[in-house]
Design a protein around this motif. Structure first.
Motif, PDB file in Angstrom:
ATOM      1  N   PRO A 123     -15.621 -32.239   8.319  1.00 44.18           N
ATOM      2  CA  PRO A 123     -15.694 -32.319   6.854  1.00 44.18           C
ATOM      3  C   PRO A 123     -14.322 -32.753   6.342  1.00 44.18           C
ATOM      4  N   MET A 124     -14.315 -33.712   5.414  1.00 48.14           N
ATOM      5  CA  MET A 124     -13.051 -34.276   4.949  1.00 48.14           C
ATOM      6  C   MET A 124     -12.984 -34.261   3.429  1.00 48.14           C
ATOM      7  N   TYR A 125     -11.764 -34.058   2.909  1.00 46.55           N
ATOM      8  CA  TYR A 125     -11.509 -33.990   1.473  1.00 46.55           C
ATOM      9  C   TYR A 125     -10.292 -34.840   1.140  1.00 46.55           C
ATOM     10  N   ILE A 126     -10.343 -35.509   0.006  1.00 52.85           N
ATOM     11  CA  ILE A 126      -9.163 -36.180  -0.536  1.00 52.85           C
ATOM     12  C   ILE A 126      -8.385 -35.155  -1.370  1.00 52.85           C
ATOM     13  N   VAL A 127      -7.070 -35.092  -1.165  1.00 52.98           N
ATOM     14  CA  VAL A 127      -6.188 -34.240  -1.964  1.00 52.98           C
ATOM     15  C   VAL A 127      -5.113 -35.161  -2.539  1.00 52.98           C
ATOM     16  N   THR A 128      -5.127 -35.341  -3.860  1.00 52.86           N
ATOM     17  CA  THR A 128      -4.349 -36.421  -4.461  1.00 52.86           C
ATOM     18  C   THR A 128      -3.709 -36.025  -5.782  1.00 52.86           C
ATOM     19  N   ASN A 129      -2.560 -36.644  -6.071  1.00 57.15           N
ATOM     20  CA  ASN A 129      -1.942 -36.532  -7.394  1.00 57.15           C
ATOM     21  C   ASN A 129      -2.458 -37.598  -8.351  1.00 57.15           C
ATOM     22  N   GLY A 130      -3.305 -38.487  -7.855  1.00 55.76           N
ATOM     23  CA  GLY A 130      -3.831 -39.562  -8.686  1.00 55.76           C
ATOM     24  C   GLY A 130      -4.753 -39.050  -9.774  1.00 55.76           C
ATOM     25  N   PHE A 131      -5.000 -39.893 -10.769  1.00 56.90           N
ATOM     26  CA  PHE A 131      -5.801 -39.499 -11.920  1.00 56.90           C
ATOM     27  C   PHE A 131      -7.281 -39.395 -11.553  1.00 56.90           C
ATOM     28  N   VAL A 132      -7.937 -38.381 -12.097  1.00 55.29           N
ATOM     29  CA  VAL A 132      -9.335 -38.107 -11.785  1.00 55.29           C
ATOM     30  C   VAL A 132     -10.211 -39.335 -12.019  1.00 55.29           C
ATOM     31  N   GLU A 133     -10.018 -39.992 -13.162  1.00 57.30           N
ATOM     32  CA  GLU A 133     -10.953 -41.052 -13.553  1.00 57.30           C
ATOM     33  C   GLU A 133     -10.856 -42.286 -12.670  1.00 57.30           C
ATOM     34  N   VAL A 134      -9.781 -42.416 -11.894  1.00 64.33           N
ATOM     35  CA  VAL A 134      -9.671 -43.606 -11.046  1.00 64.33           C
ATOM     36  C   VAL A 134      -9.897 -43.333  -9.567  1.00 64.33           C
ATOM     37  N   GLN A 135      -9.627 -42.122  -9.100  1.00 63.60           N
ATOM     38  CA  GLN A 135      -9.728 -41.875  -7.659  1.00 63.60           C
ATOM     39  C   GLN A 135     -11.167 -41.970  -7.157  1.00 63.60           C
ATOM     40  N   HIS A 136     -12.114 -41.466  -7.932  1.00 63.63           N
ATOM     41  CA  HIS A 136     -13.517 -41.583  -7.540  1.00 63.63           C
ATOM     42  C   HIS A 136     -13.954 -43.045  -7.516  1.00 63.63           C
ATOM     43  N   VAL A 137     -13.482 -43.819  -8.477  1.00 64.70           N
ATOM     44  CA  VAL A 137     -13.839 -45.240  -8.546  1.00 64.70           C
ATOM     45  C   VAL A 137     -13.286 -45.983  -7.334  1.00 64.70           C
ATOM     46  N   LYS A 138     -12.054 -45.688  -6.968  1.00 64.92           N
ATOM     47  CA  LYS A 138     -11.452 -46.329  -5.797  1.00 64.92           C
ATOM     48  C   LYS A 138     -12.299 -46.099  -4.545  1.00 64.92           C
ATOM     49  N   LEU A 139     -12.640 -44.843  -4.289  1.00 68.20           N
ATOM     50  CA  LEU A 139     -13.405 -44.533  -3.084  1.00 68.20           C
ATOM     51  C   LEU A 139     -14.766 -45.210  -3.099  1.00 68.20           C
ATOM     52  N   ALA A 140     -15.427 -45.184  -4.252  1.00 70.21           N
ATOM     53  CA  ALA A 140     -16.761 -45.791  -4.356  1.00 70.21           C
ATOM     54  C   ALA A 140     -16.691 -47.290  -4.103  1.00 70.21           C
ATOM     55  N   ASN A 141     -15.725 -47.961  -4.725  1.00 70.58           N
ATOM     56  CA  ASN A 141     -15.621 -49.408  -4.565  1.00 70.58           C
ATOM     57  C   ASN A 141     -15.239 -49.813  -3.151  1.00 70.58           C
ATOM     58  N   CYS A 142     -14.495 -48.954  -2.472  1.00 69.95           N
ATOM     59  CA  CYS A 142     -14.095 -49.245  -1.087  1.00 69.95           C
ATOM     60  C   CYS A 142     -15.178 -48.869  -0.081  1.00 69.95           C
ATOM     61  N   GLY A 143     -16.241 -48.248  -0.550  1.00 64.77           N
ATOM     62  CA  GLY A 143     -17.313 -47.848   0.348  1.00 64.77           C
ATOM     63  C   GLY A 143     -16.977 -46.644   1.205  1.00 64.77           C
ATOM     64  N   LEU A 144     -16.064 -45.792   0.737  1.00 62.69           N
ATOM     65  CA  LEU A 144     -15.659 -44.628   1.522  1.00 62.69           C
ATOM     66  C   LEU A 144     -16.116 -43.295   0.932  1.00 62.69           C
ATOM     67  N   SER A 145     -16.834 -43.330  -0.177  1.00 65.48           N
ATOM     68  CA  SER A 145     -17.223 -42.075  -0.829  1.00 65.48           C
ATOM     69  C   SER A 145     -18.002 -41.161   0.096  1.00 65.48           C
ATOM     70  N   ASP A 146     -18.858 -41.744   0.931  1.00 65.74           N
ATOM     71  CA  ASP A 146     -19.698 -40.914   1.790  1.00 65.74           C
ATOM     72  C   ASP A 146     -18.932 -40.285   2.945  1.00 65.74           C
ATOM     73  N   CYS A 147     -17.656 -40.646   3.103  1.00 64.32           N
ATOM     74  CA  CYS A 147     -16.844 -40.036   4.170  1.00 64.32           C
ATOM     75  C   CYS A 147     -16.232 -38.708   3.736  1.00 64.32           C
ATOM     76  N   PHE A 148     -16.225 -38.442   2.428  1.00 64.81           N
ATOM     77  CA  PHE A 148     -15.501 -37.284   1.916  1.00 64.81           C
ATOM     78  C   PHE A 148     -16.416 -36.359   1.129  1.00 64.81           C
TER      79      PHE A 148
END
Length: 231
Positions: A123-148
């Motif tokens: 099980p994997m989690y992103i832990v980030t200082n980045g802004f909420v509204e952009v980090q989810h978009v980044k993962l989705a657009n890169c096709g990595l959302s289902d990894c976390f």
């Protein structure tokens, strides 16, 4: 290395290629907003932005500036550097960047393969200082959302890495003890020193071979594909 039950990943510059993506986004904005009319070429604008952005992110990490100040000041300073003082343009650039930059999908070499391989085992989690509204978009657009399983952002935790508060928040979200988690990140101070001070093992993704400080990572790697061989 010992066996772990869960992996925490940083996102920016660990998986998502900040330097390349932000440059591509700024290039689009340079043309869209007619910044060439100032007489400054794109590379000049980008250099001014990058220097301001890097300094402000350090100040945001240390709690010296708010996210709103960070978002706007980097463009205010960039424009001032090319002789433009325009509050409306500053805000337009700030808003456009937050919308545009997360749509670019350049990843650090091997990030996609490594994330998918490890997600099949942990099980994997992103832990980030980045802004909420952009980090989810980044993962989705890169096709990595289902990894976390989830994205733990500093805004929601109430503290930025390297504060133990965000690591404690992430541990609660993951439902796992600190001794069973491994933190993987590129930033020595926020990811590695922060994890070590929180009693969490760490992997320092350090492609440039920078020297470590007093807090030593559990493992140091130069390329992300080293992870699949070591975990």
């Amino acid at each position: 290395m010992k066996k772990y039950d869960c992996l925490f990943f940083d996102l920016d510059r660990t998986l998502w290629d900040v330097d390349l993506n932000q440059k591509e986004a700024l290039r689009v904005m340079y043309a869209r907003y007619g910044l060439e009319q100032s007489g400054a070429d794109f590379e000049t604008c980008f250099s001014l932005y990058a220097a301001s952005n890097a300094r402000l992110w350090d100040e945001y990490r240390d709690g010296k500036v708010s996210r709103e100040v960070l978002r706007d000041t980097r463009f205010e300073e960039m424009l001032a550097g090319i002789g433009i003082r325009d509050a409306a343009l500053t805000r337009a650039l700030s808003d456009a960047y937050v919308r545009l930059a997360p749509t670019f999908t350049n990843l650090i070499p091997h990030a996609r393969q490594v994330a998918r391989a490890l997600a099949a085992r942990y099980p994997m989690y992103i832990v980030t200082n980045g802004f909420v509204e952009v980090q989810h978009v980044k993962l989705a657009n890169c096709g990595l959302s289902d990894c976390f399983r989830d994205i733990v952002c500093s805004e929601e935790a109430g503290a930025n890495k390297p504060s133990p508060i965000i690591f404690e928040h992430a541990l609660r979200r993951a439902g796992v003890g600190r001794e069973r988690v491994l933190m993987i990140g590129d930033d020595y101070e926020t990811d590695i020193a922060g994890a070590v001070r929180s009693g969490i093992d760490s992997v320092w993704f350090n492609p440039a071979g920078k020297p470590a400080g007093a807090e030593k990572p559990t493992l140091e790697i130069r390329s992300l594909d080293e992870l699949t061989a070591r975990l």
